[in-house]
Design a protein around this motif. Structure first.
Motif, PDB file in Angstrom:
ATOM      1  N   ALA A  72      28.435  54.167  48.987  1.00 13.69           N
ATOM      2  CA  ALA A  72      28.435  54.669  47.615  1.00 13.69           C
ATOM      3  C   ALA A  72      28.112  53.494  46.688  1.00 13.69           C
ATOM      4  CB  ALA A  72      29.781  55.289  47.249  1.00 13.69           C
ATOM      5  N   LEU A 119      28.062  57.678  39.840  1.00 15.51           N
ATOM      6  CA  LEU A 119      28.324  57.410  41.254  1.00 15.51           C
ATOM      7  C   LEU A 119      27.210  58.001  42.116  1.00 15.51           C
ATOM      8  CD1 LEU A 119      30.287  56.236  43.329  1.00 15.51           C
ATOM      9  CD2 LEU A 119      31.422  58.467  43.400  1.00 15.51           C
ATOM     10  N   GLU A 178      25.911  58.425  46.029  1.00 18.26           N
ATOM     11  CA  GLU A 178      26.503  58.415  47.369  1.00 18.26           C
ATOM     12  C   GLU A 178      25.433  58.575  48.430  1.00 18.26           C
ATOM     13  OE1 GLU A 178      30.756  60.331  47.295  1.00 18.26           O
ATOM     14  OE2 GLU A 178      29.388  61.643  46.209  1.00 18.26           O
ATOM     15  N   THR A 227      31.599  50.109  49.054  1.00 19.63           N
ATOM     16  CA  THR A 227      31.176  50.601  47.738  1.00 19.63           C
ATOM     17  C   THR A 227      30.561  49.451  46.957  1.00 19.63           C
ATOM     18  OG1 THR A 227      32.912  52.263  47.702  1.00 19.63           O
ATOM     19  CG2 THR A 227      31.916  51.681  45.606  1.00 19.63           C
TER      20      THR A 227
END
Length: 524
Positions: free
Chosen positions: A118, A156, A158, A166
């Protein structure tokens, strides 16, 4: 090459959708590297326009949700059909959104560089507090960063398959939340700025700022940032300094235009300078910096004008809040009333990259002008003493004599810069202006005088006299300046036969006759 990213856009706000579409079209990520899916309610009036847009754009598709309550389910269905490596679902909030030009490229580059599962991008609200996590550096997210519990406005991206760390994109903002002017006022008090200084040094603009934070605002550092309201771009600048326990701070920051945009040159246009702070509760406050104007600069052959803008006037005639100008073929959703960024704000410093609206020069003095008689003609040289230059550069431009344009050149040199041009013209007095790059002509405060013999001289341009205000009614008989046309003498004067005008004119020029006439017309 197959696309690497799919952007899913829930259409929750239609008023400013055209601004979002333009920002997606303006992405630096290649057109073939990403696709866009708009999820829209079946009964929405915007649906036919989006479907028409999809017929013209091969990377655009439209997914239909049954109703507003089913919009979230429609987003999940669209996400389940994604075949690209990355997916970015924009948040479903009742506020217009905007993607800065390099947002998608920054997210994808960070994800592939760290082989991440992510990528969290910095989100901010224009004219309001910043949202999401208080990222300060790019790289792997620090321990304790819970993306699931982060603000819903967090940007965000992903991975659709595989797991990994991350990654964080902090130096470049990836999502802007646009607030209308009447809804953007933050209830928290702003930082109090005591003093700001700005000077050019070694190709960079150095700031020194001191002030204090609100009593209940616990922050350990302040950051100077630069933002472009017309595009939503925003960058943090290298800032040093600490906040004392009582809330006072003293910070220093450097702005190198060649590297300020995440290692690249700042884009063309107007940039504002702000100071921001984030406390331990993720609250953010900002204040615009109002440094003395450090003049203009020529860096790397590019022109940069630094100007102090008065309150309510940002960037000249056009408001800085306009996003993208007129709608092109991507217009969807009507006028962008809510898509304005910036607008009326406090006074502050504006950096005009490529001199799009402002001149590099302040007013010139008569001592700055030199006339040289040569066999080719008369050459004018205007010394630009306040110009900061990093390397020798020649920039073509114009010198205007009340609209009569003459070719000119700006000879920019670290040892001293000047504007040179060859003069010509007829007898008379003409104001001098200069124009370089895209900036409109700027008055120099000087005028060129050409005598009937052809001799030229440069003088100071006199200030225009303001028209005298109209005299109001006065109770004093002696203070009456206007002639009362109801008096018999005034009526007689206006009805004088034409053949008597020459004789009356000669009598009227006598002082004794003029004084008697004034006494008659002032009587009540």
């Amino acid at each position: 090459m197959s696309p690497r990213l799919t952007v899913i856009v829930p259409v929750a706000v239609t008023e400013s959708l055209s601004a979002l579409i333009r920002s997606i079209d303006a992405q630096s990520l290649p057109y073939d590297d990403f696709g866009v899916t708009y999820v829209v309610v079946e009964s929405s009036t915007i649906r036919p326009r989006l479907e028409a847009l999809a017929t013209r754009r091969p990377n655009v598709t439209v997914a239909v949700a049954a109703d507003a309550e089913g919009l979230a389910a429609g987003v999940q269905e669209a996400r389940a059909r994604v075949e690209t490596r990355w997916v970015l679902v924009l948040p479903t909030i009742e506020a217009p959104l905007l993607l800065p030009p390099r947002a998608l490229e920054s997210l994808v580059a960070a994800g592939e560089r760290h082989d991440a599962g992510a990528v969290a991008g910095r989100t901010y609200t224009v004219r309001g507090p910043q949202y999401g996590c208080s990222f300060r550096h790019d790289g792997i997210a620090a321990d304790g960063l819970n993306l699931a519990a982060a603000d819903t406005r967090l940007c965000l991206m992903e991975a659709t398959s595989g797991e990994g760390p991350t990654a964080v994109v902090a130096s470049y903002p990836c999502l802007a939340v646009l607030q209308p002017v009447d809804a953007a006022t933050d209830s928290s008090p702003r930082p109090a700025i005591d003093s700001v200084t700005g000077t050019w040094s070694a190709g960079a603009l150095a700031f020194e700022v001191s002030g204090s934070l609100p009593a209940d605002f616990r922050a350990t550092e302040v950051t100077v940032e630069i933002c472009q309201p017309s595009s939503g771009q925003q960058f943090w600048l290298p800032t040093s300094g600490e906040v004392s326990p009582n809330g006072t701070f003293a910070a220093a920051a450097g702005l190198d235009p060649a590297t300020a945009a995440a290692g690249e040159w700042l884009d063309r246009g107007l940039w504002e300078i702000w100071l921001s702070a984030v406390d331990d509760r993720q609250r953010s406050i900002r204040a615009r910096l109002d440094a003395p104007s450090p003049g203009g600069a020529v860096l790397g052959g590019r022109l940069l004008a630094c100007k102090r803008i008065a309150p309510g006037r940002v960037g000249g005639k056009e408001p800085a809040g306009r996003v993208g100008g007129k709608d092109s073929a991507g217009r969807v959703g009507g006028k962008d009333s809510a898509g304005r960024v910036g607008g009326k704000d406090s006074a502050g410093l504006v950096l005009d990259v490529d001199a799009t609206r402002h001149s590099l020069f302040r007013r010139f003095r008569v001592d700055d002008a030199q006339l040289e008689e040569t066999v080719q003609g008369t050459r004018l040289r205007l010394s630009a003493t306040e110009l900061h230059v990093d390397q020798p550069t020649r920039v073509p431009g114009r010198v205007l004599q009340d609209g009569f344009s003459l070719p000119a050149v700006l000879i920019a040199d670290p040892a001293g810069s000047a504007i040179e041009c060859w003069l010509s013209g007829l007898q008379g007095n003409r104001g001098l202006s200069t124009a370089f790059d895209a900036a409109p002509p700027a008055a120099t405060g000087l005028r060129l005088r050409i005598a009937h013999t052809g001799q030229m001289s440069v003088l100071k341009q006199p200030k225009k006299k303001r028209p005298a205000p109209a005299a109001g009614p006065s109770s004093s008989r002696s203070a009456t300046a206007q002639i009362d046309t109801r008096h018999w003498a005034a009526r007689l004067r206006r009805r004088m036969p034409a053949f008597l005008e020459p004789a009356v004119g000669r009598v009227a020029r006598l002082e004794i006759a003029r004084a008697g006439y004034r006494r008659l017309t002032r009587r009540r």
